[in-house]
Design an enzyme around this catalytic site. Structure first.
Site, PDB file in Angstrom:
ATOM      1  N   ARG A  52     -20.864  -0.586  42.104  1.00 39.01           N
ATOM      2  CA  ARG A  52     -20.352  -0.895  40.760  1.00 39.01           C
ATOM      3  C   ARG A  52     -21.234  -0.257  39.692  1.00 39.01           C
ATOM      4  O   ARG A  52     -20.796   0.046  38.597  1.00 39.01           O
ATOM      5  CB  ARG A  52     -20.232  -2.416  40.561  1.00 39.01           C
ATOM      6  CG  ARG A  52     -19.779  -2.774  39.161  1.00 39.01           C
ATOM      7  CD  ARG A  52     -19.295  -4.213  38.985  1.00 39.01           C
ATOM      8  NE  ARG A  52     -19.992  -5.181  39.779  1.00 39.01           N
ATOM      9  CZ  ARG A  52     -21.243  -5.598  39.567  1.00 39.01           C
ATOM     10  NH1 ARG A  52     -21.945  -5.092  38.556  1.00 39.01           N
ATOM     11  NH2 ARG A  52     -21.797  -6.490  40.349  1.00 39.01           N
ATOM     12  N   TYR A 105      -1.537   5.139  22.406  1.00 39.98           N
ATOM     13  CA  TYR A 105      -0.986   4.709  23.693  1.00 39.98           C
ATOM     14  C   TYR A 105      -0.698   3.201  23.627  1.00 39.98           C
ATOM     15  O   TYR A 105      -1.483   2.434  23.034  1.00 39.98           O
ATOM     16  CB  TYR A 105      -2.017   5.039  24.779  1.00 39.98           C
ATOM     17  CG  TYR A 105      -1.604   4.601  26.150  1.00 39.98           C
ATOM     18  CD1 TYR A 105      -0.581   5.241  26.819  1.00 39.98           C
ATOM     19  CD2 TYR A 105      -2.240   3.534  26.774  1.00 39.98           C
ATOM     20  CE1 TYR A 105      -0.194   4.829  28.077  1.00 39.98           C
ATOM     21  CE2 TYR A 105      -1.866   3.123  28.041  1.00 39.98           C
ATOM     22  CZ  TYR A 105      -0.834   3.773  28.688  1.00 39.98           C
ATOM     23  OH  TYR A 105      -0.450   3.361  29.930  1.00 39.98           O
ATOM     24  N   ASP A 177      -9.237   9.968  21.913  1.00 39.57           N
ATOM     25  CA  ASP A 177      -8.614   9.910  23.233  1.00 39.57           C
ATOM     26  C   ASP A 177      -7.957  11.280  23.452  1.00 39.57           C
ATOM     27  O   ASP A 177      -6.948  11.598  22.821  1.00 39.57           O
ATOM     28  CB  ASP A 177      -7.589   8.772  23.243  1.00 39.57           C
ATOM     29  CG  ASP A 177      -6.825   8.643  24.563  1.00 39.57           C
ATOM     30  OD1 ASP A 177      -6.777   9.641  25.320  1.00 39.57           O
ATOM     31  OD2 ASP A 177      -6.263   7.572  24.826  1.00 39.57           O
ATOM     32  N   LYS A 202      -3.901  11.052  34.249  1.00 37.84           N
ATOM     33  CA  LYS A 202      -2.819  11.906  33.796  1.00 37.84           C
ATOM     34  C   LYS A 202      -3.090  13.355  34.192  1.00 37.84           C
ATOM     35  O   LYS A 202      -3.139  13.666  35.359  1.00 37.84           O
ATOM     36  CB  LYS A 202      -2.633  11.731  32.294  1.00 37.84           C
ATOM     37  CG  LYS A 202      -2.520  10.257  31.863  1.00 37.84           C
ATOM     38  CD  LYS A 202      -1.243   9.595  32.321  1.00 37.84           C
ATOM     39  CE  LYS A 202      -1.234   8.094  32.069  1.00 37.84           C
ATOM     40  NZ  LYS A 202      -1.568   7.696  30.700  1.00 37.84           N
TER      41      LYS A 202
HETATM   42  C1  LIG Z   1      -2.153   6.621  30.127  1.00 39.46           C
HETATM   43  C2  LIG Z   1      -2.964   6.673  28.900  1.00 39.46           C
HETATM   44  C3  LIG Z   1      -4.033   5.778  28.706  1.00 39.46           C
HETATM   45  C4  LIG Z   1      -4.385   4.710  29.720  1.00 39.46           C
HETATM   46  O1  LIG Z   1      -4.773   5.264  30.917  1.00 39.46           O
HETATM   47  P1  LIG Z   1      -4.626   4.491  32.345  1.00 39.46           P
HETATM   48  O2  LIG Z   1      -5.320   5.422  33.271  1.00 39.46           O
HETATM   49  O3  LIG Z   1      -3.166   4.338  32.603  1.00 39.46           O
HETATM   50  O4  LIG Z   1      -5.304   3.184  32.175  1.00 39.46           O
HETATM   51  C5  LIG Z   1      -4.772   5.894  27.541  1.00 39.46           C
HETATM   52  N1  LIG Z   1      -4.479   6.826  26.610  1.00 39.46           N
HETATM   53  C6  LIG Z   1      -3.445   7.688  26.753  1.00 39.46           C
HETATM   54  C7  LIG Z   1      -3.185   8.696  25.685  1.00 39.46           C
HETATM   55  C8  LIG Z   1      -2.657   7.646  27.905  1.00 39.46           C
HETATM   56  O5  LIG Z   1      -1.640   8.492  28.051  1.00 39.46           O
END
Ligand SMILES: *Cc1c(COP(=O)(O)O)cnc(C)c1O
Length: 391
Positions: A52, A105, A177, A202
Site C-alpha cells: 500500500r 468529469y 486533469d 482512459k
Molecule cells: C474517467 C475520468 C476520471 C476518473 O477516472 P477513473 O479512472 O474512472 O476513476 C477523471 N477525470 C476524467 C477527465 C475522466 O475522464
C-alpha cells in the site's frame, strides 16, 4: 521534450535482462535488520515495506508517466478518482474554498457538489473558457482551481494560460486533469499548472482492462503530502494493474496519432450528413474555441468527437441500435470505438434545461474513437444514421 528509450527495470537478475518488466505482487518486503529499516525510512537507501505504501510496478509506471508529463515523483493511484481525491482531500482543510470548472468529469463534479461541502470545504463552479468568470469565483480562502483542458462531452477548450496567470498572481494552486488531452497534446506544467493528474484508465492504459490514476505536483513537498494521504487512505494501486498500464503505455503514441486521425475524418464525415445538426471537434474551424485549441494543443486534437442528430430520443435510440458495430458504453480511450449518450448516462442527474444550457440535447452523442479501420467505422455511423431515418 526530452526523448528517452524506456527499458524494463529488473532488480538482481544477473548479466542478462528480461525484455518485459516482471510483475512483483509481494505485499510485504523483508529487511535485513532494524538499522536497514531505519536507512530505508530515512531515505538513505531505496526499498519497499508494504505494497500500500509503494511497490516496484507502481514505481516503474509512475516514472514512465512522469517522463511524459515532464514532472518528477508522481504517485500512481488505484483510479483517476483516487488521484482527484488525493488532491482535493489530501491538500484542503475545512474552511478552504475550491473553484472547479463547470464541466468537470461527473464524479469530480459530485465531489465538488457533495463531498467537499460535507467536510466544510466550500466550492464554486466556473466556466474555464472565461478567465473573468474564474476570477470572479475566487475568494480570499480559495486554495485551488481544478480544471480539465478539454471538457467532456462538449469539448470546450479552457483558457489555460489565462487561468494559470490568474492563479499565479493570486497564490492559488492550479490543478489540471489532463486525461482527455494527454501529454501528447499538451503538458500542463509548461503552461503553469502546479498539479497535474490523470485517469490512466482512459487513453494512457488504453485497453479498458485496468482502472488507475496518476498525480504529481511541481513542488515535491506537495507531492509528498498527497502521497502520505494516498498511502494512509489506501488510494494506491495493485502491481498487476500497473503492469498492464505499462504495457498499454508502450503503444500510447501510436494509438493517439491514429485515433486522432480517424477522429478528424469522422468529424468531417458527420458534418456532411443532412440529419446531423452540429459536430464538435476542437481543431475544426467551426468549433467555438478553435483558435485557442490551435494555440494550446499545437495542432493536435483528441480522440473524441461529439455530435448532435435531429429527432430527439427516438432517433437517438434508433441510431445507437443501428450503429451496432460500435459499443454503446460510457467510457473513453479504449482501442475500440465507444459511443456514449450523456443525457442517459454521465449527465442524467441534470434537468433537461440544465443539459440544454450545456448544449446536450437528447440527440447529443459523444464518440471515443478507437483503432478500427476508418472506412469500416464511418460505414457503422452511416448504418446508425440510416436506422434513425436521417440519411
Ligand atoms: C474517467 C475520468 C476520471 C476518473 O477516472 P477513473 O479512472 O474512472 O476513476 C477523471 N477525470 C476524467 C477527465 C475522466 O475522464
Amino acid at each position: 521534450m526530452k526523448r528517452t528509450l524506456q527499458r524494463p527495470v529488473v532488480p538482481g537478475v544477473g548479466a542478462s535482462q528480461p525484455v518485459v518488466t516482471p510483475i512483483m505482487p509481494s505485499v510485504v518486503y523483508a529487511s535485513e535488520s532494524p538499522d536497514a529499516l531505519d536507512a530505508q525510512y530515512e531515505g538513505r537507501v531505496k526499498g519497499h515495506t508494504y505494497a500500500r505504501e509503494g511497490h516496484p510496478n507502481a514505481d516503474v509506471l509512475a516514472a514512465r508517466i512522469d517522463a511524459m508529463e515532464g514532472m518528477d515523483g508522481g504517485i500512481v493511484t488505484g483510479s483517476g478518482m483516487a488521484a482527484v481525491t488525493a488532491v482535493l482531500l489530501g491538500l484542503c482543510k475545512a474552511g478552504d474554498h475550491v473553484v472547479g470548472g463547470n464541466q468537470l468529469y461527473g464524479r469530480s463534479m459530485r465531489m465538488m457538489a457533495e463531498d467537499l461541502p460535507r467536510l466544510g470545504i466550500a466550492t464554486t463552479l466556473a466556466d474555464p473558457t472565461d478567465v473573468a468568470a474564474v476570477e470572479a469565483a475566487l475568494r480570499p480562502e480559495t486554495r485551488m482551481v481544478l480544471i480539465e483542458v478539454v471538457s467532456n462531452p462538449t469539448l470546450r477548450v479552457a483558457d489555460l494560460d489565462g487561468i494559470a496567470a490568474l492563479c499565479r498572481a493570486r497564490g492559488v494552486l492550479l490543478v489540471v486533469d489532463n486525461t482527455f488531452t494527454t501529454p501528447a497534446a499538451i503538458r500542463p506544467v509548461e503552461h503553469g499548472a502546479d498539479i497535474v493528474l490523470h485517469s490512466v484508465t482512459k487513453l494512457l492504459a488504453g485497453h479498458s482492462d485496468v482502472t488507475l490514476g496518476w498525480v504529481a505536483a511541481v513542488d515535491p513537498e506537495i507531492t509528498a503530502r498527497m502521497r502520505v494521504f494516498a498511502v494512509t487512505t489506501g488510494l494506491t494501486a495493485s502491481p498487476f494493474d500497473c503492469w498492464l498500464a505499462e504495457r498499454g503505455l508502450a503503444t500510447f503514441g501510436l494509438r493517439f496519432a491514429r485515433t486522432q486521425d480517424t477522429a478528424q475524418r469522422l468529424a468531417a464525415h458527420l458534418a456532411g450528413q443532412p440529419g446531423v445538426r452540429r459536430v464538435l471537434y476542437p481543431t475544426r474551424a467551426d468549433h467555438p474555441d478553435a483558435a485557442r485549441a490551435q494555440g494550446l494543443l499545437q495542432g493536435q486534437g483528441c480522440n473524441m468527437v461529439s455530435f448532435e442528430i435531429e429527432g430527439g430520443r427516438a432517433a437517438a435510440n434508433a441510431f445507437a441500435k443501428g450503429a451496432s458495430g460500435i459499443a454503446f458504453a460510457p467510457t473513453l480511450g479504449d482501442v475500440g470505438t465507444t459511443l456514449s449518450h450523456p443525457a442517459s448516462s454521465s449527465h442524467r442527474a441534470l434537468t433537461p434545461e440544465g443539459r440544454e444550457a450545456l448544449g446536450m440535447s437528447e440527440g447529443f452523442f459523444r464518440v471515443s474513437v478507437g483503432l478500427e479501420d476508418p472506412e469500416a467505422l464511418l460505414a457503422c455511423f452511416d448504418d446508425g444514421l440510416r436506422a434513425a431515418g436521417l440519411v
